[in-house]
Design a protein around this motif. Structure first.
Motif, PDB file in Angstrom:
ATOM      1  N   LYS A  43       5.529 -29.423  -7.634  1.00 43.89           N
ATOM      2  CA  LYS A  43       5.870 -29.625  -6.231  1.00 43.89           C
ATOM      3  C   LYS A  43       5.819 -28.289  -5.480  1.00 43.89           C
ATOM      4  CE  LYS A  43       9.478 -31.856  -3.418  1.00 43.89           C
ATOM      5  NZ  LYS A  43      10.796 -32.544  -3.484  1.00 43.89           N
ATOM      6  N   LEU A  44       5.293 -28.335  -4.255  1.00 45.26           N
ATOM      7  CA  LEU A  44       5.232 -27.125  -3.436  1.00 45.26           C
ATOM      8  C   LEU A  44       6.623 -26.698  -2.968  1.00 45.26           C
ATOM      9  CD1 LEU A  44       2.040 -27.788  -1.292  1.00 45.26           C
ATOM     10  CD2 LEU A  44       2.389 -25.927  -2.915  1.00 45.26           C
ATOM     11  N   PRO A  45       6.795 -25.423  -2.637  1.00 45.15           N
ATOM     12  CA  PRO A  45       8.112 -24.927  -2.219  1.00 45.15           C
ATOM     13  C   PRO A  45       8.495 -25.412  -0.825  1.00 45.15           C
ATOM     14  CG  PRO A  45       6.473 -23.196  -2.006  1.00 45.15           C
ATOM     15  CD  PRO A  45       5.798 -24.337  -2.709  1.00 45.15           C
ATOM     16  N   THR A  46       9.782 -25.354  -0.564  1.00 49.58           N
ATOM     17  CA  THR A  46      10.332 -25.831   0.703  1.00 49.58           C
ATOM     18  C   THR A  46       9.709 -25.133   1.908  1.00 49.58           C
ATOM     19  OG1 THR A  46      12.432 -26.340  -0.379  1.00 49.58           O
ATOM     20  CG2 THR A  46      12.464 -26.138   2.019  1.00 49.58           C
ATOM     21  N   ALA A  47       9.425 -23.841   1.790  1.00 46.97           N
ATOM     22  CA  ALA A  47       8.866 -23.097   2.926  1.00 46.97           C
ATOM     23  C   ALA A  47       7.542 -23.699   3.389  1.00 46.97           C
ATOM     24  CB  ALA A  47       8.668 -21.633   2.540  1.00 46.97           C
ATOM     25  N   ILE A  48       6.743 -24.174   2.450  1.00 46.77           N
ATOM     26  CA  ILE A  48       5.474 -24.806   2.804  1.00 46.77           C
ATOM     27  C   ILE A  48       5.709 -26.225   3.308  1.00 46.77           C
ATOM     28  CG2 ILE A  48       3.318 -25.703   1.841  1.00 46.77           C
ATOM     29  CD1 ILE A  48       3.255 -23.217   0.033  1.00 46.77           C
ATOM     30  N   LEU A  49       6.539 -26.975   2.604  1.00 45.38           N
ATOM     31  CA  LEU A  49       6.810 -28.351   3.015  1.00 45.38           C
ATOM     32  C   LEU A  49       7.426 -28.416   4.412  1.00 45.38           C
ATOM     33  CD1 LEU A  49       8.231 -29.822  -0.327  1.00 45.38           C
ATOM     34  CD2 LEU A  49       5.904 -30.004   0.584  1.00 45.38           C
ATOM     35  N   ASP A  50       8.279 -27.447   4.745  1.00 49.08           N
ATOM     36  CA  ASP A  50       8.902 -27.419   6.076  1.00 49.08           C
ATOM     37  C   ASP A  50       7.854 -27.282   7.170  1.00 49.08           C
ATOM     38  OD1 ASP A  50      11.414 -27.752   5.044  1.00 49.08           O
ATOM     39  OD2 ASP A  50      12.020 -25.644   5.245  1.00 49.08           O
ATOM     40  N   ASP A  51       6.870 -26.419   6.945  1.00 48.13           N
ATOM     41  CA  ASP A  51       5.798 -26.248   7.940  1.00 48.13           C
ATOM     42  C   ASP A  51       4.978 -27.526   8.104  1.00 48.13           C
ATOM     43  OD1 ASP A  51       6.471 -23.717   8.650  1.00 48.13           O
ATOM     44  OD2 ASP A  51       4.868 -22.712   7.551  1.00 48.13           O
ATOM     45  N   LEU A  52       4.716 -28.208   6.991  1.00 51.17           N
ATOM     46  CA  LEU A  52       3.975 -29.466   7.068  1.00 51.17           C
ATOM     47  C   LEU A  52       4.792 -30.517   7.814  1.00 51.17           C
ATOM     48  CD1 LEU A  52       2.548 -29.589   3.422  1.00 51.17           C
ATOM     49  CD2 LEU A  52       1.333 -28.929   5.506  1.00 51.17           C
ATOM     50  N   HIS A  53       6.086 -30.603   7.511  1.00 51.73           N
ATOM     51  CA  HIS A  53       6.959 -31.555   8.205  1.00 51.73           C
ATOM     52  C   HIS A  53       7.043 -31.243   9.704  1.00 51.73           C
ATOM     53  CE1 HIS A  53       8.335 -33.906   4.856  1.00 51.73           C
ATOM     54  NE2 HIS A  53       8.811 -32.855   4.196  1.00 51.73           N
ATOM     55  N   LYS A  54       7.110 -29.960  10.015  1.00 55.25           N
ATOM     56  CA  LYS A  54       7.206 -29.554  11.421  1.00 55.25           C
ATOM     57  C   LYS A  54       5.986 -30.018  12.198  1.00 55.25           C
ATOM     58  CE  LYS A  54       7.690 -25.436  14.342  1.00 55.25           C
ATOM     59  NZ  LYS A  54       7.801 -23.945  14.347  1.00 55.25           N
ATOM     60  N   ARG A  55       4.822 -29.872  11.599  1.00 58.21           N
ATOM     61  CA  ARG A  55       3.598 -30.290  12.296  1.00 58.21           C
ATOM     62  C   ARG A  55       3.564 -31.811  12.434  1.00 58.21           C
ATOM     63  NH1 ARG A  55       0.815 -31.781  15.204  1.00 58.21           N
ATOM     64  NH2 ARG A  55      -1.314 -31.244  15.829  1.00 58.21           N
ATOM     65  N   ILE A  56       3.995 -32.522  11.404  1.00 56.21           N
ATOM     66  CA  ILE A  56       4.017 -33.985  11.468  1.00 56.21           C
ATOM     67  C   ILE A  56       5.012 -34.463  12.530  1.00 56.21           C
ATOM     68  CG2 ILE A  56       4.709 -36.060  10.191  1.00 56.21           C
ATOM     69  CD1 ILE A  56       3.474 -34.709   7.694  1.00 56.21           C
ATOM     70  N   SER A  57       6.140 -33.758  12.624  1.00 54.36           N
ATOM     71  CA  SER A  57       7.168 -34.149  13.596  1.00 54.36           C
ATOM     72  C   SER A  57       6.682 -34.020  15.034  1.00 54.36           C
ATOM     73  CB  SER A  57       8.422 -33.293  13.399  1.00 54.36           C
ATOM     74  OG  SER A  57       9.001 -33.538  12.136  1.00 54.36           O
ATOM     75  N   HIS A  58       5.675 -33.209  15.263  1.00 51.47           N
ATOM     76  CA  HIS A  58       5.122 -33.087  16.610  1.00 51.47           C
ATOM     77  C   HIS A  58       4.592 -34.430  17.095  1.00 51.47           C
ATOM     78  CE1 HIS A  58       1.904 -32.054  19.578  1.00 51.47           C
ATOM     79  NE2 HIS A  58       2.852 -31.218  20.016  1.00 51.47           N
ATOM     80  N   LEU A 274      -6.924 -31.619  10.159  1.00 51.61           N
ATOM     81  CA  LEU A 274      -5.804 -30.943  10.818  1.00 51.61           C
ATOM     82  C   LEU A 274      -4.794 -30.447   9.788  1.00 51.61           C
ATOM     83  CD1 LEU A 274      -3.841 -32.231  13.898  1.00 51.61           C
ATOM     84  CD2 LEU A 274      -2.637 -31.477  11.869  1.00 51.61           C
ATOM     85  N   MET A 275      -4.362 -31.344   8.892  1.00 47.13           N
ATOM     86  CA  MET A 275      -3.337 -30.954   7.918  1.00 47.13           C
ATOM     87  C   MET A 275      -3.901 -29.996   6.877  1.00 47.13           C
ATOM     88  SD  MET A 275      -0.690 -32.176   9.197  1.00 47.13           S
ATOM     89  CE  MET A 275       0.443 -31.672   7.897  1.00 47.13           C
ATOM     90  N   GLY A 276      -5.199 -30.050   6.657  1.00 48.68           N
ATOM     91  CA  GLY A 276      -5.822 -29.064   5.782  1.00 48.68           C
ATOM     92  C   GLY A 276      -5.699 -27.658   6.360  1.00 48.68           C
ATOM     93  N   GLN A 277      -5.873 -27.554   7.683  1.00 52.52           N
ATOM     94  CA  GLN A 277      -5.744 -26.254   8.335  1.00 52.52           C
ATOM     95  C   GLN A 277      -4.293 -25.766   8.315  1.00 52.52           C
ATOM     96  OE1 GLN A 277      -7.966 -26.235  12.205  1.00 52.52           O
ATOM     97  NE2 GLN A 277      -8.878 -28.117  11.390  1.00 52.52           N
ATOM     98  N   VAL A 278      -3.370 -26.681   8.568  1.00 50.90           N
ATOM     99  CA  VAL A 278      -1.948 -26.318   8.520  1.00 50.90           C
ATOM    100  C   VAL A 278      -1.565 -25.901   7.106  1.00 50.90           C
ATOM    101  CG1 VAL A 278       0.411 -27.157   8.807  1.00 50.90           C
ATOM    102  CG2 VAL A 278      -1.360 -27.841  10.439  1.00 50.90           C
ATOM    103  N   ALA A 279      -2.041 -26.662   6.124  1.00 49.90           N
ATOM    104  CA  ALA A 279      -1.698 -26.382   4.737  1.00 49.90           C
ATOM    105  C   ALA A 279      -2.226 -25.030   4.287  1.00 49.90           C
ATOM    106  CB  ALA A 279      -2.235 -27.496   3.827  1.00 49.90           C
ATOM    107  N   LEU A 280      -3.486 -24.727   4.609  1.00 49.98           N
ATOM    108  CA  LEU A 280      -4.026 -23.417   4.243  1.00 49.98           C
ATOM    109  C   LEU A 280      -3.207 -22.296   4.859  1.00 49.98           C
ATOM    110  CD1 LEU A 280      -7.653 -22.179   4.009  1.00 49.98           C
ATOM    111  CD2 LEU A 280      -6.061 -20.963   5.497  1.00 49.98           C
TER     112      LEU A 280
END
Length: 395
Positions: A43-58, A274-280
């Motif tokens: 599982k990826l770390p929280t710091a990465i997951l938080d950024d992904l969640h933040k973008r989804i929450s938009h 989009l999420m590929g760019q956020v993830a990278l």
């Protein structure tokens, strides 16, 4: 003190996981323990997951192009870990490395042209060549003293004899685990430069290097080679984000770059995920601590695997890896046919590995193991294998 728990077992079944959920369709049974496809169980770390969640929450997910932050993250990572940077203008987004290779085949060669690869190698290389009506040419890697080497004389001769137009390089090499040296890469590129052969370098495993080895990118070599180079990179192996389909096709030569982009346009593919760019971006910015602990965990898994094979399955031969989390094991000392070996693994051990057959005809008694999993899964897999082989050998 370790910050991350790579021993955690996370149930991936029922998530449309290619690794776990398609055993019945692909192997005829759904009770297999999978150590095949290059996909990690961490599982990826929280710091990465938080950024992904933040973008989804938009809540809005329209067309997206990479911004300045994307390229800053890209160059931060490659400058720090691989000592090169890239001009954003030379970067074209893809939807995975295999897409990039197939597009390069169509961009830089014509039907009937010859393209050279080095088997045993990642099998989509050959598929991309033959599915697009090009001729596959093999510069077979040579196994000497438990280490694969390049036959440079054969490489050059095959290029001349077949009027080869493209070379697809795998570095680090999947499945044999070699991390090609600066000298080896220079010899290869010298030959390609001499005969105007375009070099597509797949460096997707470049971050996964074992202690005592050093990765050299083709972009670390003389600038003159960039005239013929197409570099393909992605964080999808380092951070296990293949599902987001991020990839960067980096082409310094403007003429080649325009040909590639035109061929890409023919496919109807424009903006990247989009999420590929956020993830990278977030992986390269916030994933360093996790990545460094991952390397230590993989090293420990490799040590466990090596010791188990030596002590419990001594007739099997682990080809000592320099990079990747994929291990290449030779079972030819056992008195099994290739089909019998596959049957033992699938139906007796109930394991799902990658059979050596798919990597080339000369490796049919090899198997590829993915050790990017919690230790308990690796232990279970190897114990299953030992029991199944010993039973077959009446031990």
């Amino acid at each position: 003190m370790k910050k991350y728990n790579f021993d955690e077992i996370i149930d991936r079944r029922g998530t449309s996981s290619l690794k776990y959920d398609f055993g019945m369709q692909r192997k005829g049974r759904d009770d297999l323990l999978p150590l095949w496809v290059a996909d990690m169980d961490f599982k990826l770390p929280t710091a990465i997951l938080d950024d992904l969640h933040k973008r989804i929450s938009h809540g809005i997910f329209g067309y997206t192009d990479p911004n300045e932050e994307y390229f800053e993250a890209l160059n931060y990572w490659f400058k720090k870990y691989h000592n090169y940077t890239v001009d954003p203008n030379t970067v074209t987004l893809g939807c995975g490395i295999v897409y990039g290779i197939a597009t390069a085949v169509k961009s830089f060669t014509n039907k009937g042209d010859s393209i050279i690869i080095q088997q045993p190698v990642y099998y989509p290389f050959r598929e991309c060549i033959e599915d697009n009506d090009r001729l596959f040419i093999n510069n077979q890697l040579v196994l000497e003293n438990n280490r694969y080497k390049i036959d440079f004389e054969d490489f050059e001769k095959k290029i001349i004899d077949n009027n080869v137009k493209m070379f697809i390089l795998c570095n680090p090499h999947n499945p044999v685990g070699r991390v090609w040296s600066r000298d080896e890469l220079t010899k290869l590129l010298d030959i390609c430069y001499k005969y105007k052969v375009i070099v597509v370098s797949d460096e997707i495993h470049c971050d996964l290097i074992y202690k005592g080895n050093k990765f050299t990118s083709v972009f670390n070599l003389e600038d003159k080679y960039r005239e013929i180079l197409v570099l393909m990179t992605s964080p999808s192996k380092t951070f296990n984000i293949a599902g987001f389909q991020p990839s960067n096709i980096i082409i310094p030569n403007e003429n080649l770059r325009m040909k590639f982009r035109k061929e890409k346009a023919k496919t109807g593919y424009s903006q990247g995920s989009l999420m590929g760019q956020v993830a990278l971006t977030t992986c390269y910015k916030n994933g360093e601590d996790w990545y460094l602990e991952l390397l230590d965990y993989l090293e420990d898994n490799l040590n466990y695997f090596r010791k188990f094979i030596k002590e419990k399955l001594p007739m099997a031969n682990l080809i000592e890896p320099e990079g990747t989390y994929l291990l290449w094991v030779d079972f030819s000392n056992y008195n099994f046919t290739a089909d019998e070996l596959d049957d033992i693994i699938i139906n007796d051990a109930k394991l799902w590995l990658d059979s050596g057959k798919v990597f080339g005809s000369e490796s049919e008694k090899f198997q590829r193991f993915n050790i990017a999993c919690p230790r308990s899964i690796l232990e279970d897999a190897l114990e299953r294998l030992q029991i199944a082989i010993n039973k077959k050998n009446n031990i």
